[in-house]
Write a protein that holds these residues in place. Structure first.
Motif, PDB file in Angstrom:
ATOM      1  N   ASP A 157       2.393  -5.819 -13.076  1.00 61.62           N
ATOM      2  CA  ASP A 157       2.625  -5.319 -11.719  1.00 61.62           C
ATOM      3  C   ASP A 157       1.533  -4.347 -11.306  1.00 61.62           C
ATOM      4  OD1 ASP A 157       4.794  -6.894 -11.659  1.00 61.62           O
ATOM      5  OD2 ASP A 157       6.211  -5.308 -12.235  1.00 61.62           O
ATOM      6  N   ARG A 214      -1.620  -6.185 -10.544  1.00 63.58           N
ATOM      7  CA  ARG A 214      -1.511  -6.917  -9.288  1.00 63.58           C
ATOM      8  C   ARG A 214      -1.724  -5.956  -8.115  1.00 63.58           C
ATOM      9  NH1 ARG A 214       3.746  -9.488  -9.205  1.00 63.58           N
ATOM     10  NH2 ARG A 214       2.918 -10.914 -10.748  1.00 63.58           N
ATOM     11  N   THR A 215      -1.050  -4.793  -8.172  1.00 67.39           N
ATOM     12  CA  THR A 215      -1.206  -3.815  -7.102  1.00 67.39           C
ATOM     13  C   THR A 215      -2.659  -3.374  -6.999  1.00 67.39           C
ATOM     14  OG1 THR A 215       0.950  -3.046  -7.774  1.00 67.39           O
ATOM     15  CG2 THR A 215      -0.197  -1.692  -6.186  1.00 67.39           C
ATOM     16  N   GLU A 216      -3.284  -3.164  -8.174  1.00 64.12           N
ATOM     17  CA  GLU A 216      -4.683  -2.733  -8.161  1.00 64.12           C
ATOM     18  C   GLU A 216      -5.563  -3.791  -7.516  1.00 64.12           C
ATOM     19  OE1 GLU A 216      -4.718   0.114 -12.077  1.00 64.12           O
ATOM     20  OE2 GLU A 216      -5.966  -1.668 -12.079  1.00 64.12           O
ATOM     21  N   ALA A 217      -5.300  -5.054  -7.832  1.00 63.97           N
ATOM     22  CA  ALA A 217      -6.105  -6.140  -7.269  1.00 63.97           C
ATOM     23  C   ALA A 217      -5.914  -6.201  -5.759  1.00 63.97           C
ATOM     24  CB  ALA A 217      -5.731  -7.470  -7.901  1.00 63.97           C
ATOM     25  N   GLN A 218      -4.650  -6.012  -5.325  1.00 59.13           N
ATOM     26  CA  GLN A 218      -4.383  -6.034  -3.877  1.00 59.13           C
ATOM     27  C   GLN A 218      -5.138  -4.905  -3.193  1.00 59.13           C
ATOM     28  OE1 GLN A 218      -0.159  -5.917  -3.924  1.00 59.13           O
ATOM     29  NE2 GLN A 218       0.073  -8.142  -3.736  1.00 59.13           N
ATOM     30  N   LEU A 219      -5.119  -3.727  -3.840  1.00 59.31           N
ATOM     31  CA  LEU A 219      -5.807  -2.580  -3.261  1.00 59.31           C
ATOM     32  C   LEU A 219      -7.304  -2.832  -3.166  1.00 59.31           C
ATOM     33  CD1 LEU A 219      -4.173   0.625  -4.717  1.00 59.31           C
ATOM     34  CD2 LEU A 219      -4.587   0.065  -2.328  1.00 59.31           C
ATOM     35  N   ARG A 220      -7.837  -3.418  -4.251  1.00 56.29           N
ATOM     36  CA  ARG A 220      -9.276  -3.719  -4.263  1.00 56.29           C
ATOM     37  C   ARG A 220      -9.619  -4.682  -3.134  1.00 56.29           C
ATOM     38  NH1 ARG A 220      -9.231  -3.575  -9.749  1.00 56.29           N
ATOM     39  NH2 ARG A 220      -8.784  -5.786  -9.906  1.00 56.29           N
ATOM     40  N   GLN A 221      -8.761  -5.682  -2.934  1.00 54.51           N
ATOM     41  CA  GLN A 221      -8.990  -6.668  -1.890  1.00 54.51           C
ATOM     42  C   GLN A 221      -8.970  -6.006  -0.515  1.00 54.51           C
ATOM     43  OE1 GLN A 221      -9.933  -9.829  -2.237  1.00 54.51           O
ATOM     44  NE2 GLN A 221     -10.163  -9.753  -0.004  1.00 54.51           N
ATOM     45  N   LEU A 222      -7.956  -5.129  -0.357  1.00 57.54           N
ATOM     46  CA  LEU A 222      -7.796  -4.420   0.907  1.00 57.54           C
ATOM     47  C   LEU A 222      -9.047  -3.598   1.199  1.00 57.54           C
ATOM     48  CD1 LEU A 222      -5.225  -4.428   2.614  1.00 57.54           C
ATOM     49  CD2 LEU A 222      -4.768  -2.123   1.768  1.00 57.54           C
ATOM     50  N   GLN A 223      -9.516  -2.923   0.132  1.00 60.34           N
ATOM     51  CA  GLN A 223     -10.674  -2.064   0.290  1.00 60.34           C
ATOM     52  C   GLN A 223     -11.911  -2.898   0.642  1.00 60.34           C
ATOM     53  OE1 GLN A 223     -12.000   0.090  -3.144  1.00 60.34           O
ATOM     54  NE2 GLN A 223     -12.144   1.956  -1.943  1.00 60.34           N
ATOM     55  N   ASP A 278     -11.937  -5.809   2.167  1.00 59.17           N
ATOM     56  CA  ASP A 278     -11.802  -6.271   3.559  1.00 59.17           C
ATOM     57  C   ASP A 278     -12.191  -5.170   4.530  1.00 59.17           C
ATOM     58  OD1 ASP A 278     -10.894  -8.606   2.588  1.00 59.17           O
ATOM     59  OD2 ASP A 278      -8.773  -8.273   3.043  1.00 59.17           O
TER      60      ASP A 278
END
Ligand code: ADP
Length: 561
Positions: free
Chosen positions: A312, A315-324, A326
């Motif tokens: 988990d 996953r959150t870290e990957a989402q954050l990285r993606q957000l950053q 973008d």
């Protein structure tokens, strides 16, 4: 307490006493090995890489016919020796010497002589320098085997107090919230000892040549205990589902099994890494595995494996990285939008040159005697200009493209030049003087070209805006690169704008901090996060003579030597 008996004067009586100590005073067993004999006869003969649970099978099939009180006291059940009769010796024999006992039984059973005897030194929690002896006697049946252990007691503790402490340890493991596995890896301890005796030092090359050793390790190293947290992680119905070989642990990460084996061979105390775990119900989890190897002598200790489910969090870290990512891209595109005039001008220059050169070339061609040499010269210029325009478009596209950051060795001076491409016209049209002092022979840095360009463009835009907004006449921006005192590569930008109010110096890197009417306050926050991700940094200060100064630093590419 010592088992040594008082020495008697008469040598004969001493022998009698020693025999008495060996056969009665010492732990002494009588076993029925009929069942074990069939198993030993059928099983794989010889070879150290034999079936992992071989010893457990041999001892599981050897039944206790008789046992003396001493043995019962040391390892028996609470009910006493009566309870032990008829049960497999595997239920009682201490794990640290189960393999020794099984091997000696197998040797004696295989030996045709009616009074075959085998002895060896073993390791024991209870006894000092214990010697294990297994023999057959002519009087008893062929399937009856006697077992005795000779050695002085290590301390006054009975097996029961040891068991009690073992029980406490088990409870502790059971109630631990972290997934824990207790593992018996002693078989590998022995295999490694043999390999070392044969002169194997470099286990990695050995494994390259003998990959079957990993498979053997996975089959033979056994999970002997599992706590409820581990069962939950594996999606097991009960901890018992996991008892058995460690194969289930490394299904999705065979390379981890190899690294754990190497660490064990090299005598490291522990090994940890992040790996993929395939659960029993087929899910894939990201876990940190921490293996704690036994302290020598290996027989006395167990291997413990701790697991930590990171799925988990990762996953959150990957989402954050993606957000950053973008976000960084959005900021880049919006900056490029602001610089549209400047960029259009950059592209227009080569286009205009192409236009002029093509027209001239046509004129030379349409003469009565076309000047071909001139046409060749002009066409070459056209090609150069087209290439230049193409390069600019390519850079702009790179700035707007959605691509994962890619870290490569870069020349920071080149990155500065490329960043200037977007702004040169803007700077000139505002009559700001730009000077660049790029250091020569700088080491390369590892980074994402587009992101580093973005940082420099951002800082340049800020300087230009600060100068313009303050209406500074004779605006100047100076760029320089060089080597820092710690060997890092440094980029500095100085302007002679109004500078940054001292109170704001700490806040300008915060997201949404802006002093501009149209500002978003994200430029410097993004610069900082890009620099941190590159292992470098950014700092702001005011120049004594007025104006702001921003300093970037990046670690130099490590010397391959
Ligand atoms: P924005 O440009 O949208 O305001 P930034 O994060 O790039 O966002 O900058 C934050 C603030 O830092 C600016 O609003 C300004 O007050 C200050 N700042 C940045 N660069 C300079 C500079 N070269 N000179 C003076 N102030 C600056």
């Amino acid at each position: 307490m010592s088992e040594t008996l008082p020495a008697a004067g008469d040598p004969d009586s001493r022998i009698v006493l020693e025999i008495d100590a060996l056969y009665r005073g010492s732990p002494h067993w009588e076993l029925d090995t009929a069942d074990a004999r069939t198993f030993i006869g059928a099983g794989p003969s010889g070879g150290d890489l034999r079936q992992a649970n071989w010893a457990a099978e041999v001892l599981g099939r050897s039944r206790v016919v008789d046992v003396n009180d001493r043995a019962a006291h040391l390892v028996g059940t609470l009910e006493g020796r009566e309870e032990m009769i008829g049960r497999p010796v595997a239920d009682f024999w201490p794990p640290d010497s189960q393999d020794d006992l099984a091997e000696l039984i197998a040797e004696v059973v295989a030996d045709r002589s009616p009074d075959a005897t085998r002895s060896r030194d073993i390791t024991s929690l209870l006894l000092q320098a214990p010697v294990l002896t297994v023999w057959r006697s002519q009087e008893a049946g062929a399937d009856t085997v006697f077992v005795a252990v000779k050695g002085a007691m290590n301390d006054r503790r009975s097996y029961w107090s040891l068991r009690a402490s073992e029980e406490r340890y088990r409870k502790l493991i059971h109630h631990m919230p972290n997934p824990l596995l207790r593992v018996d890896a002693r078989v590998m301890g022995r295999v490694f000892a043999r390999l070392k005796a044969e002169g194997v030092v470099d286990i990695e090359s050995y494994l390259d040549a003998h990959p079957e050793l990993i498979a053997f390790a996975e089959r033979s190293v056994r999970i002997t205990e599992v706590n409820p947290a581990a069962a939950l992680l594996f999606g097991a119905r009960s901890p018992a589902d996991l008892i058995g070989s460690v194969e289930c642990l490394f299904k999705a990460s065979p390379e981890t099994a190899r690294r754990v084996t190497i660490a064990h061979f090299d005598g490291r105390r522990s090994h940890d890494e992040v790996m993929k775990l395939r659960t029993l119900d087929g899910r894939l989890r990201d876990v940190r595995i921490a293996v704690t190897f036994p302290t020598p002598p290996e027989q006395l200790d167990v291997t413990v494996i701790g697991l930590d489910d990171l799925t988990d969090r990762l996953r959150t870290e990957a989402q954050l990285r993606q957000l950053q990512a973008d976000f960084t891209r959005a900021a880049r595109i919006s900056t490029l939008g602001e610089l549209a005039t400047s960029i259009a001008h950059e592209v227009n220059q080569p286009l205009a040159a192409i236009f002029t050169n093509a027209e001239t070339s046509l004129r030379w061609l349409s003469r009565d005697e076309p000047n071909l040499a001139k046409v060749v010269q002009l066409t070459t210029r056209i090609v150069d200009s087209a290439r230049h325009a193409n390069e600019i478009v390519h850079r702009i596209r790179a700035m707007t493209a959605k691509h994962a950051p890619e870290c490569l060795p870069l020349d920071l001076n080149e990155v500065v030049d490329e960043a200037l491409l977007f702004l040169r016209h803007d700077i000139e049209s505002r009559s700001i003087r730009l000077s660049t002092k790029l250091g020569l022979g700088l080491p390369r840095v590892i980074g994402d070209r587009v992101q580093l360009q973005q940082v420099i463009v951002n800082l340049l835009v800020n300087s230009v805006q600060a100068i313009s907004q303050a209406g500074t006449r004779d605006g100047r921006v100076e760029l320089s690169t060089g080597l820092g005192s710690g060997g890092e590569v440094v980029f500095v930008i100085r302007d002679n704008g109004p500078g940054i109010p001292e109170d704001d110096l700490d806040r300008i890197f915060e997201g949404f901090f802006t002093t501009k009417d149209e500002g978003m306050g994200l430029g410097l926050a993004i610069c900082q996060s890009i620099m941190t991700a590159h292992g470098g940094g950014i700092a702001a200060s005011n120049r004594p003579e007025g104006g702001a100064c921003f300093r970037l630093w990046l670690p130099a590419e490590p010397d391959p030597a």
